[in-house]
Design a protein around this motif. Structure first.
Motif, PDB file in Angstrom:
ATOM      1  N   ILE A   1      -9.250  -2.304   1.030  1.00  0.00           N
ATOM      2  CA  ILE A   1      -9.593  -2.743  -0.312  1.00  0.00           C
ATOM      3  C   ILE A   1      -9.461  -4.350   0.134  1.00  0.00           C
ATOM      4  O   ILE A   1      -8.152  -4.626   0.724  1.00  0.00           O
ATOM      5  CB  ILE A   1      -8.297  -2.036  -1.275  1.00  0.00           C
ATOM      6  N   ILE A   2     -10.005  -5.173  -0.514  1.00  0.00           N
ATOM      7  CA  ILE A   2      -9.383  -6.592  -0.480  1.00  0.00           C
ATOM      8  C   ILE A   2      -9.760  -7.198  -1.334  1.00  0.00           C
ATOM      9  O   ILE A   2     -10.007  -7.154  -2.730  1.00  0.00           O
ATOM     10  CB  ILE A   2     -11.308  -6.946   0.247  1.00  0.00           C
TER      11      ILE A   2
ATOM     12  N   ILE B   1      -6.022  -7.516   2.965  1.00  0.00           N
ATOM     13  CA  ILE B   1      -7.141  -6.247   3.579  1.00  0.00           C
ATOM     14  C   ILE B   1      -6.418  -5.106   3.923  1.00  0.00           C
ATOM     15  O   ILE B   1      -5.954  -5.139   5.033  1.00  0.00           O
ATOM     16  CB  ILE B   1      -8.587  -6.482   4.243  1.00  0.00           C
ATOM     17  N   VAL B   2      -6.652  -3.920   3.595  1.00  0.00           N
ATOM     18  CA  VAL B   2      -6.415  -2.900   4.036  1.00  0.00           C
ATOM     19  C   VAL B   2      -6.988  -2.185   4.090  1.00  0.00           C
ATOM     20  O   VAL B   2      -7.979  -1.257   3.680  1.00  0.00           O
ATOM     21  CB  VAL B   2      -5.493  -2.858   2.567  1.00  0.00           C
ATOM     22  N   PHE B   3      -6.898  -1.414   5.149  1.00  0.00           N
ATOM     23  CA  PHE B   3      -7.694  -0.008   5.809  1.00  0.00           C
ATOM     24  C   PHE B   3      -7.497   1.196   5.965  1.00  0.00           C
ATOM     25  O   PHE B   3      -6.333   1.612   5.398  1.00  0.00           O
ATOM     26  CB  PHE B   3      -8.203  -0.026   7.309  1.00  0.00           C
TER      27      PHE B   3
ATOM     28  N   MET C   1      -5.053  -6.624   7.430  1.00  0.00           N
ATOM     29  CA  MET C   1      -5.102  -7.425   7.748  1.00  0.00           C
ATOM     30  C   MET C   1      -4.728  -9.247   6.907  1.00  0.00           C
ATOM     31  O   MET C   1      -4.623  -8.177   5.436  1.00  0.00           O
ATOM     32  CB  MET C   1      -6.617  -7.508   8.521  1.00  0.00           C
ATOM     33  N   GLN C   2      -3.488 -10.216   6.797  1.00  0.00           N
ATOM     34  CA  GLN C   2      -3.620 -10.923   5.963  1.00  0.00           C
ATOM     35  C   GLN C   2      -3.715 -12.068   6.555  1.00  0.00           C
ATOM     36  O   GLN C   2      -3.647 -12.717   7.582  1.00  0.00           O
ATOM     37  CB  GLN C   2      -1.743 -10.999   5.525  1.00  0.00           C
TER      38      GLN C   2
ATOM     39  N   MET D   1      -8.516 -11.448  -7.436  1.00  0.00           N
ATOM     40  CA  MET D   1      -9.787 -11.302  -6.640  1.00  0.00           C
ATOM     41  C   MET D   1      -9.556  -9.473  -6.180  1.00  0.00           C
ATOM     42  O   MET D   1      -8.659  -9.407  -6.040  1.00  0.00           O
ATOM     43  CB  MET D   1      -9.954 -11.932  -5.005  1.00  0.00           C
ATOM     44  N   LYS D   2     -10.677  -8.503  -6.135  1.00  0.00           N
ATOM     45  CA  LYS D   2     -10.057  -7.122  -5.765  1.00  0.00           C
ATOM     46  C   LYS D   2     -12.097  -6.794  -5.414  1.00  0.00           C
ATOM     47  O   LYS D   2     -12.650  -7.183  -6.119  1.00  0.00           O
ATOM     48  CB  LYS D   2      -9.709  -6.544  -6.984  1.00  0.00           C
TER      49      LYS D   2
END
Length: 593
Positions: free
Chosen positions: A89-90, A77-79, A69-70, A1-2
């Motif tokens: 990016i998820i 999830i990175v911001f 966030m993990q 998943m991306k």
């Protein structure tokens, strides 16, 4: 998943690239049935709006920024935020890998859009960014470095050919240009006109990604047409002449902000001729980049009501805008535009320091609008170079080497396809196999120069794949990021050894005090396109004395039957052998390979 997502200033989805697994995950979050269509940007924006708003509020109003966030289900999830746009990016990847990809995404956006991110509203720019993101991981080079082809004979012939055809390149009124030849994802030769600004290391990686995207498109067309394809077919995300305006790195920050005109042409499958024309807008690009960054910070300060830092930020903005207007006048830009920028700055300072009918927020928006008008100056018309005669001459000059270079490109991009075929160089026995028994593969990288050297993957395809090598390199950089100078671990039937060291002018260099592991972990993830981690690491290791310092890495992969102590000893010997062969120029390492 991306999923790769970019949200604008009002949290609307500006760019998206996702797979089916992501949409299924979004449906599960929304409690909807699997056959309900929520794949449009509006629904995704609604579902992710609370997370984006939380990130903006924490960053803007409380200065409590968080980058990732993990979740319990291994979703990461990175911001990142740039010019009030949120990049996200998820995925289910490692946090550092996702963060590295996000930094590269931001760099690619700056590369094709400059600072006008709103260009991504165009479907052409969306397709362009999408193919560049896909091409980022293709080829044989490792993340954050461009590969080297170690055949000095082919390199010399290619350089002479580029020098010869340079006489026919007409790009008036622009006089500065670079001519390049790429084989697969590796630059074979570079010729620059007199007085031209040197390319920075990230520029070569960005141009390599552009060439890979073009090669992949042309190859797909060949596969569909069974090889019956005219040369240099139009690429959809470029102009009719396969050209576009791109931004290369410039200034103290090394951000992509110097407009150039890029022209691509195919010599043979996987062999690309690239022309890069400097549009002489470097000073404007650097100064307006600084101005936009400072203005974005000032708007955040106004939101936080942080009046203590406001005066110094206004001073910095005024200096940057003065450089912008000077650069515009030097480039003979519209005098009205210069006057508009200066008057908006006066209004902004007055509203921030005295009581006026206009609020600081209003004048800051007006200043932003004025800078958008300046950004329009950084999208000049693309010059028409008419490369057909130069391309024909270049093919004639390179004809003795074309088949050899095609074979090299095939081995880099499709080792499985040629592992059982006979191609030129296919039976080559590398010298390192004899001198270092048990060594399967190695990767040597000069991180600040963003160059890497590695043997041909086709000779060890039965034991390794490019994906496996990238995973080992990534694992090694993560271990070295913890503050270690070397790491050894076992991966199935293989031993892997990773070593990092510092050099200055060819001599090994040791920091007076090793950087604190906590300080190293606080740096951005390693191996992004711009090499941010390694530049900051050199500054940490040698405060105020990092000029001329290079960061070298060596990853060795041995058979697992070899004792770990022997593997480490061989890694040290190999590091000396590679340096003796390369010196300051990796292209002369053919004897080792």
């Amino acid at each position: 998943m991306k999923a790769v997502l970019i949200f604008d200033t009002v949290n609307d989805l500006l760019f998206s690239k996702w797979d089916d697994d992501f949409i299924l995950r979004m449906k599960s979050f929304n409690g909807q049935e699997k056959d309900v269509n929520i794949s449009d940007s509006h629904h995704v924006s609604q579902l992710l709006s609370p997370i984006i708003t939380s990130q903006r509020v924490m960053a803007a109003q409380f200065s409590n920024t968080y980058t990732s966030m993990q979740c319990k289900d291994n979703t990461t999830i990175v911001f990142d935020e740039w010019l009030d746009h949120v990049f996200m990016i998820i995925s289910e990847d490692d946090v550092d890998d996702s963060h590295q990809e996000l930094l590269d995404c931001k760099t690619l956006v700056q590369h094709i859009c400059g600072q006008n991110i709103n260009l991504l509203h165009s479907s052409i720019y969306q397709d362009w960014l999408s193919v560049l993101l896909e091409s980022r991981g293709k080829g044989d080079s490792i993340p954050g470095a461009s590969g080297v082809i170690g055949e000095s004979g082919a390199t010399g012939a290619a350089l002479n050919a580029l020098k010869s055809v340079s006489k026919d390149i007409k790009c008036s009124p622009n006089q500065h240009y670079h001519l390049m030849l790429f084989v697969g994802d590796k630059m074979l030769a570079l010729y620059s006109s007199r007085g031209c600004e040197d390319l920075m290391p990230p520029d070569v990686i960005l141009l390599s990604i552009q060439c890979i995207a073009a090669q992949e498109y042309w190859q797909e067309l060949r596969d569909v047409s069974d090889g019956d394809l005219c040369e240099n077919v139009h690429i959809p995300w470029l102009s009719e002449e396969n050209s576009a305006i791109v931004n290369l790195c410039a200034g103290s920050t090394g951000s992509p902000c110097a407009p150039h005109s890029l022209h691509l042409a195919e010599i043979a499958p996987r062999i690309v001729f690239a022309v890069l024309v400097d549009m002489e807008l470097r000073d404007i690009g650097i100064s307006v980049h600084m101005s936009s960054q400072i203005l974005s910070n000032l708007r955040r300060l106004l939101l936080q009501r942080n009046l203590e830092v406001l005066p110094s930020t206004l001073d910095s903005l005024e200096v940057a805008l003065k450089k912008t207007t000077d650069a515009l006048r030097k480039n003979k830009a519209n005098a009205t535009l210069c006057a508009r920028v200066s008057s908006r700055m006066l209004e902004l300072r007055k509203s921030c320091t005295t009581t006026t009918p206009l609020t600081p927020e209003t004048t800051a928006i007006a200043m932003h609008t004025a800078l958008e008008a300046v950004l329009e100056q950084l999208k000049p018309d693309i010059p028409s170079l008419k490369l057909e005669p130069s391309l024909k001459e270049l093919k004639n000059l390179l004809s003795p080497y074309i088949e050899f270079l095609r074979a090299k490109a095939m081995r880099y991009f499709s080792p499985h396809a040629v592992s059982g075929e006979t191609v030129p160089g296919g039976s080559l026995t590398h010298k390192y196999v004899e001198e270092f028994p048990g060594l399967v593969h190695f990767v040597y990288a000069d991180r600040l120069a963003a160059r890497c050297l590695a043997p041909d993957m086709a000779d060890c395809v039965d034991m390794l794949t490019p994906h496996t090598v990238r995973a080992m390199v990534s694992h090694g950089t993560r271990a070295l990021r913890e503050g270690y100078g070397a790491a050894v671990w076992r991966c199935g039937a293989l031993h892997v050894c990773a070593v990092r060291w510092f050099e200055r002018r060819g001599a090994a260099l040791r920091p007076a005090a090793p950087p604190h592991p906590a300080a190293v972990r606080a740096l951005p993830p390693p191996a992004d396109i711009r090499g941010t981690f390694y530049r900051q690491l050199a500054e940490l290791a040698f405060p105020n004395d990092s000029q001329g310092v290079s960061v070298k890495e060596l990853i060795c992969i041995h058979l697992g039957l070899l004792p770990a102590s022997t593997a480490v000893q061989q890694a040290r010997r190999l590091a000396h052998s590679v340096y003796e062969m390369t010196g300051e120029n990796m292209t002369f390492a053919s004897d080792l390979l």
